[in-house]
Structure formats: structure tokens, C-alpha cells
Scaffold this active site. Structure first.
Site, short mmCIF file in Angstrom:
data_model
loop_
_atom_site.label_atom_id
_atom_site.label_comp_id
_atom_site.label_asym_id
_atom_site.label_seq_id
_atom_site.Cartn_x
_atom_site.Cartn_y
_atom_site.Cartn_z
N TYR A 219 -12.43 2.54 0.11
CA TYR A 219 -11.79 2.51 1.42
C TYR A 219 -12.66 3.21 2.47
O TYR A 219 -12.72 2.77 3.64
CB TYR A 219 -10.40 3.15 1.37
N GLU B 172 -8.66 -2.89 -7.92
CA GLU B 172 -8.73 -2.90 -6.46
C GLU B 172 -9.05 -4.31 -5.96
O GLU B 172 -8.47 -4.78 -4.97
CB GLU B 172 -9.81 -1.91 -5.99
N TYR C 227 -9.67 4.97 8.28
CA TYR C 227 -10.52 5.01 7.09
C TYR C 227 -12.00 5.26 7.42
O TYR C 227 -12.77 5.62 6.52
CB TYR C 227 -10.36 3.71 6.29
N ASP D 209 0.83 -1.21 0.00
CA ASP D 209 0.00 0.00 0.00
C ASP D 209 0.86 1.26 0.00
O ASP D 209 0.44 2.29 -0.52
CB ASP D 209 -0.92 -0.01 1.22
N CYS E 296 -11.20 4.12 -5.57
CA CYS E 296 -10.37 3.66 -4.46
C CYS E 296 -10.73 4.41 -3.18
O CYS E 296 -10.90 3.82 -2.11
CB CYS E 296 -8.89 3.86 -4.79
#
Length: 616
Positions: free
Chosen positions: A219, A288, A246, A109, A215
């Protein structure tokens, strides 16, 4: 064989969820307004196109009320579900993800976030609006803060980035896609990479946000989803810091800001250019999923269900209801519509060699009367079978006894339909044609195809339905290349190729359904270990749902939930149920899927069923 089209049942589509749910009987009136006229235009007008245009019109009105980013997120819900149901994500949410898996994920990441920050920088350079530049700059700063959070996790978990420096292929594909897009190198785009004018540069900024927005939204969605599953006093979840980041207001605001910027930068684009953004958004969602799927796992996981399936020893048996589980429209409404539009007019003489039928106006009136009578009596019956007080514990025997009363009611109601003659004189070819054009729930046929076409699974699919006419079901699935499905339903009887108005009753009640379910398993001629899954949406499915090893409720039937709850049935969202099971899952344990547990799992789409059973 419940006349479900008489009851208020929502059309289970995302659109229907945004408006007042139409009853199937109101749907019947709506279908009539489309003026199908099978008898005059059978070769030209299709049920699919008529309903499709109406759905498209409704969808357009809904879409006009939301921005581009929101519409794409809704459109690609299936992909977000597949990402959520990856083994890595389930293990992360449960808290029992092996530390080595998390370390590897963080290292990957970091590579991704660096590319994200670089893409924002390139997008900021392309934007020609000062407000947009400021917004993109703020988002880039937020990514840099996110990298700092990752650095703190690196220190907390003792991660040596030098040892984890290898970047996997999924991360490479994702980062290359982002940076290529931000550089104007977009596959299939004319003049890709050429930024000759300020307007062309602005388009690249929009394209870049289109590739980054999914994305951010995914998230933000996962963060909130994970946080909902934490106990109010839970502070021991090893990845709580990641979840809190998040789920935080700050990250949620960043996701929303990214979407707002995409909407703003897309305002002046043409339809063709918006199509480019849609393709980029979809590609990003797929990448993803690949990114999560590529993370190594160092522990057993509960997903997918077929992961440990051995076709030489195991036998997977899938059972499914049909009406409003597989379909968008209840089959009763379709059969009623065919009967009405092909019936003779009141002033039309019928020849001696023709089967005597009710006129179209008489049919319409008769259906209306039966509808009113059925609705009133059904609601009374449901009230009567409910226990005076909600049971503290699940009691299958009491529920089964109660549903026997409902079975008697269904039999009486269906006898009225037969005696009324409303099903008389329907041509078999019209039934088959309607079946071919029957709209199935999104993802339903694809799931069944993946099951029956996979020879390594050793799986069977049985459809158990109250539908009055099995020919309609077989035609619907045959048109989707699913002739392998075993259909267990009622059947019309015919004189030649025209329905006599009689019905060969096979499955008309909850008791009939569960007996058919048991008989199928009893008559299975193998000694392999069976795993049964039942997918349904109504009270009539309750007994089968509970007897199956795994019962999955699709949709939001209030009567199903209220009846089940009164008899002690617990309804658990499938995702949260899997996270809980993953917490308890280890090398020595098994998944412990057992029928008659009193627990049913709820889903909102076939994508969840697909992801759970088969994986991405």
C-alpha cells in the site's frame, strides 16, 4: 547479427542493478574463470550451475546488506507487479473507477482493517520485548486511524455499510489467514496453536509481522506510485484523499516501522523458522492480489490486453528479441566461451582428419582484438547516425534511413568474425547443451508458456534475433517446453556436426529484423484482425518496436533510448501509460493500439509484460 557481447551491456537482473553493470565481454572473462571445460566434464558441469553459483554468491553479498523484510519485498517483486496491474488498481489510479466499485472496496477494506488491528493486538501480546510491544502498539493505533479515514470516506461517498455488509470470499480468506497466523495456527508448522513457552510466543509475533508486512509495503508502494502520476495542480482526482493517505509520510513511516519490527523479531530465528516467514510473506502477497482482483467493476477496463480477445476473429502475434531480452547472458558470449574452452592448446598437435582450428590462446587474443575494434567502431557509427539536433516530432523515415548505416556496419563486423575463424570447430552437441542450460530472464518462459499453451488465444510467438546460431535459441526454448516458438535467426553451417565457421545470414541488422517482421505478418494466412506486440531491448529492435501495435522496451539500454529520443520517439513507463489510457477508456472507445505512433512502453521485468497482456 550484432556482436552485442562486445559492448557494455548490463546483465538484466535485480542484482546487477545494485552493482556496476558488467559488459558482456567482461562477463566472458568471468565465465572463463568458472573453468567449464566442456570437453572434459560435459556430463557433470553445467552452465546453469556455474553461473547460478556465481549469481547466488553475488545475491548473498547484496542480501547481507539489507534486512529480511527488504529482501522478501525484492524477491516477490513479481507479485507486487501483478497486484499493481489488476484492472481495479489501474482504474483507481486513473480516477475513473466507478463509485460503486470504490464503495464496495472500502466496505471490504473495513473488514480487513479490523482483522489487521486484531492481529496487531495478538502480536503485541506475544512479543516479549518492551520496545517491540510499544512498536506494535503504535502500528495498531495507526490502523485505527486508518479506519477513521475510511469512515470519513464512507460519509463523503454516502456509503451505507449496512447494505455493503456482505464480505466476499477473498476478504474472508485474507482475514482468516491473518488471524490464524496471529493465533499460532500456521499451516505446516509443528505444534501449531501451542504457545507453551515465551520463546514460542515470540516466534508467533514474528510470524504475524511476516504476514502483515507485505500489505503495508504494498500500500505504501501504490500510494507513492499513484501520487507520482497526479498532475502537480491536480485536485480533481476523485480518490485523491485515499492516495494522499497512503502516500503520506505517516503511512510510509508505518510501513517502514513494520518492516523494522519484522527484522528485529526475526534475528534469533533459525533458518527453518525464517522459511516459515518467507512462506507467510508470499502467501500474503498472493492474497493481496486476490483481494484486488475480487473487487467488482462496473465499467470497461483496459486490462488485461487479451480480455476481449475473440479467437474466431482476432489473432494475437507476439514478437520478441532473444539476447538480453529473454536471456540473462548474451548468446555471443556463450558461443565464444564454447569455442575457447574446446579449442586445442597451443602446444597440442591437430591430426590430419581434424578441422584446423585456432588454439585457445589465439582464439582469446582474436576475440579481444575483435571486441576492441567493434566497440570503437560501433560507438562512432551511433554518433554518425544521430541527427545534429533532436527532432521535435517522431520521424520514422529518418530513423530508418539512419539505421541503414548501422546495418552496413553490422554486416562488415560480422564478416570479420567469419573471416577470423573464431566460430570454426564448435560441436553441435556442445551448442545444444549450452542452450539447454542458458538462463532465461525471470518470468520469460512462463509468459510464453501461458501464451502458446492456451488454445483459446489463437496466438503465435516469433523470436527475431541477431544470434549467430539458431540452434542455441531452439535448444534454450525446447528445454523450457517451448518448441512451439518460431525462431528467426542466423544459422551456423556444419561439416558433419562441427561448425564450419561460416554463418548463414538471415537477421543481422535492424533492417533485416523489420523486414522479417513484415514478412511474417504478410504471410499469415488468415483474415483475422491482428494485434501485434514486440518486446525488445536494443537499437536493433527499434524499427520493429515502432511498427508493432504495441512496442515494449524491457531493460534500460541507454543507446536505445538516446537514439530513439533523437528521432522523436517517446518512452513511457507501461504502468503510467495504461493509467492514462484508462482515463480515456469507455464503452464507446477502443484501446487504440496502433503502430508508428512514436510511443514505446518501458518495463523493468517480464512480470509487467505478463500482467499487462494476460493478467494475473
Amino acid at each position: 547479427m550484432r556482436m552485442r557481447f562486445f559492448l557494455p551491456n548490463p546483465i538484466k537482473t535485480l542484482i546487477a542493478a545494485t552493482s556496476s553493470p558488467p559488459s558482456s565481454f567482461r562477463l566472458l572473462s568471468s565465465l572463463r574463470s568458472c573453468r567449464f571445460d566442456w570437453a572434459l566434464t560435459r556430463n557433470h558441469t553445467t552452465l546453469r550451475s556455474q553461473i547460478g553459483r556465481r549469481m547466488t554468491s553475488i545475491a548473498a553479498s547484496v542480501n547481507n546488506e539489507s534486512g529480511l523484510a527488504r529482501r522478501f519485498w525484492i524477491k516477490f517483486t513479481r507479485e507486487s507487479v501483478f497486484a499493481m496491474y489488476t484492472p481495479f488498481v489501474i482504474a483507481l489510479a486513473s480516477g475513473n473507477l466507478h463509485i460503486d466499485s470504490f464503495r464496495h472496496y472500502i466496505a471490504q477494506d473495513v473488514h480487513f482493517l479490523r482483522a489487521f488491528a486484531q492481529a496487531y493486538e495478538l502480536a503485541e501480546d506475544c512479543a516479549d520485548d518492551d520496545d517491540a510491544k510499544v512498536g506494535i502498539s503504535e502500528l495498531r493505533k495507526a490502523v485505527l486511524e486508518e479506519l477513521k479515514m475510511h469512515n470519513s470516506l464512507v460519509q463523503e461517498w454516502g456509503l451505507d455499510l449496512a447494505k455493503e455488509n456482505n464480505i466476499n470470499s477473498a476478504t474472508v480468506k485474507y482475514t482468516q489467514f491473518l488471524l490464524a497466523t496471529a493465533s499460532g495456527k500456521i499451516e505446516g508448522l509443528k505444534g501449531a496453536g501451542k504457545l507453551a513457552t515465551p520463546f514460542e510466543k515470540t516466534k508467533i509475533a514474528a510470524y504475524t509481522l511476516g504476514a502483515m508486512t507485505p500489505c503495508m509495503r504494498l500500500y505504501a508502494f501504490l500510494g507513492k506510485k499513484f501520487q507520482e502520476l497526479l498532475d502537480s495542480d491536480e485536485s480533481t482526482h476523485p480518490y485523491k484523499k485515499w492516495i494522499d493517505n497512503y502516500a503520506s509520510d505517516g503511512f510510509q513511516a508505518s510501513a517502514l516501522q513494520t518492516e523494522d519490527l519484522l527484522d528485529k523479531l526475526s534475528v534469533s530465528l533459525t533458518g527453518e523458522e525464517l522459511d516459515v516467514i518467507e512462506k507467510l510473506y508470499y502467501q500474503a502477497m498472493k492474497l493481496e492480489i486476490d483481494f484486488f482482483s475480487a473487487q467488482p467493476l462496473f465499467q470497461p477496463t483496459i486490462l488485461p490486453l487479451t480480455k476481449g480477445h475473440n479467437p474466431t476473429k482476432d489473432h494475437l502475434v507476439i514478437f520478441s528479441d532473444f539476447d538480453l531480452t529473454c536471456t540473462v547472458v548474451d548468446s555471443s558470449a556463450i558461443l565464444a566461451e564454447i569455442a575457447i574452452v574446446t579449442a586445442p592448446k597451443s602446444d597440442q598437435n591437430q591430426t590430419e582428419d581434424q578441422m584446423v582450428r585456432l588454439s585457445s590462446s589465439d582464439l582469446r587474443n582474436t576475440w579481444g582484438f575483435l571486441s576492441k575494434q567493434y566497440t570503437e567502431e560501433y560507438e562512432q557509427c551511433i554518433e554518425l547516425i544521430m541527427p545534429a539536433n533532436k527532432l521535435d516530432n517522431f520521424d520514422y523515415k529518418e530513423l530508418s534511413t539512419a539505421l541503414e548505416q548501422l546495418s552496413k556496419f553490422e554486416n562488415t563486423a560480422n564478416n570479420r568474425v567469419i573471416e577470423s575463424g573464431v566460430l570454426k570447430g564448435i560441436n553441435l552437441e556442445d551448442i545444444k547443451r549450452a542452450g539447454e542450460r542458458l538462463i532465461l530472464q525471470d518470468g520469460c518462459s512462463n509468459f510464453f508458456q501461458r501464451i502458446v499453451k492456451n488454445e483459446n488465444l489463437n496466438a503465435k510467438v516469433h523470436v527475431l534475433s541477431y544470434c549467430w546460431c539458431g540452434d542455441l535459441i531452439r535448444s534454450a526454448f525446447s528445454s523450457a517446453d517451448l518448441k512451439e516458438l518460431d525462431v528467426h535467426a542466423n544459422e551456423f553451417t556444419y561439416e558433419g556436426s562441427v561448425s564450419s565457421g561460416e554463418i548463414l545470414k538471415k537477421v543481422e541488422s535492424p533492417i533485416d529484423k523489420v523486414q522479417a517482421f513484415r514478412n511474417i505478418l504478410k504471410n499469415s494466412n488468415d483474415d483475422k484482425k491482428k494485434l501485434t506486440v514486440y518486446i525488445g531491448d536494443s537499437v536493433g529492435d527499434l524499427l520493429c518496436l515502432l511498427e508493432a501495435d504495441i512496442g515494449i522496451v524491457i531493460g534500460s539500454s541507454s543507446s536505445l533510448r538516446s537514439v530513439g529520443a533523437q528521432f522523436g520517439v517517446t518512452f513511457v513507463p507501461l504502468f503510467s501509460g495504461l493509467v492514462k489510457k484508462q482515463k480515456e477508456y469507455n464503452e464507446e472507445s477502443c484501446s487504440n493500439w496502433k503502430g508508428l505512433s512514436g510511443i514505446l512502453y518501458t518495463v523493468s521485468s517480464w512480470a509487467e509484460v505478463h500482467a499487462f497482456i494476460l493478467g494475473c
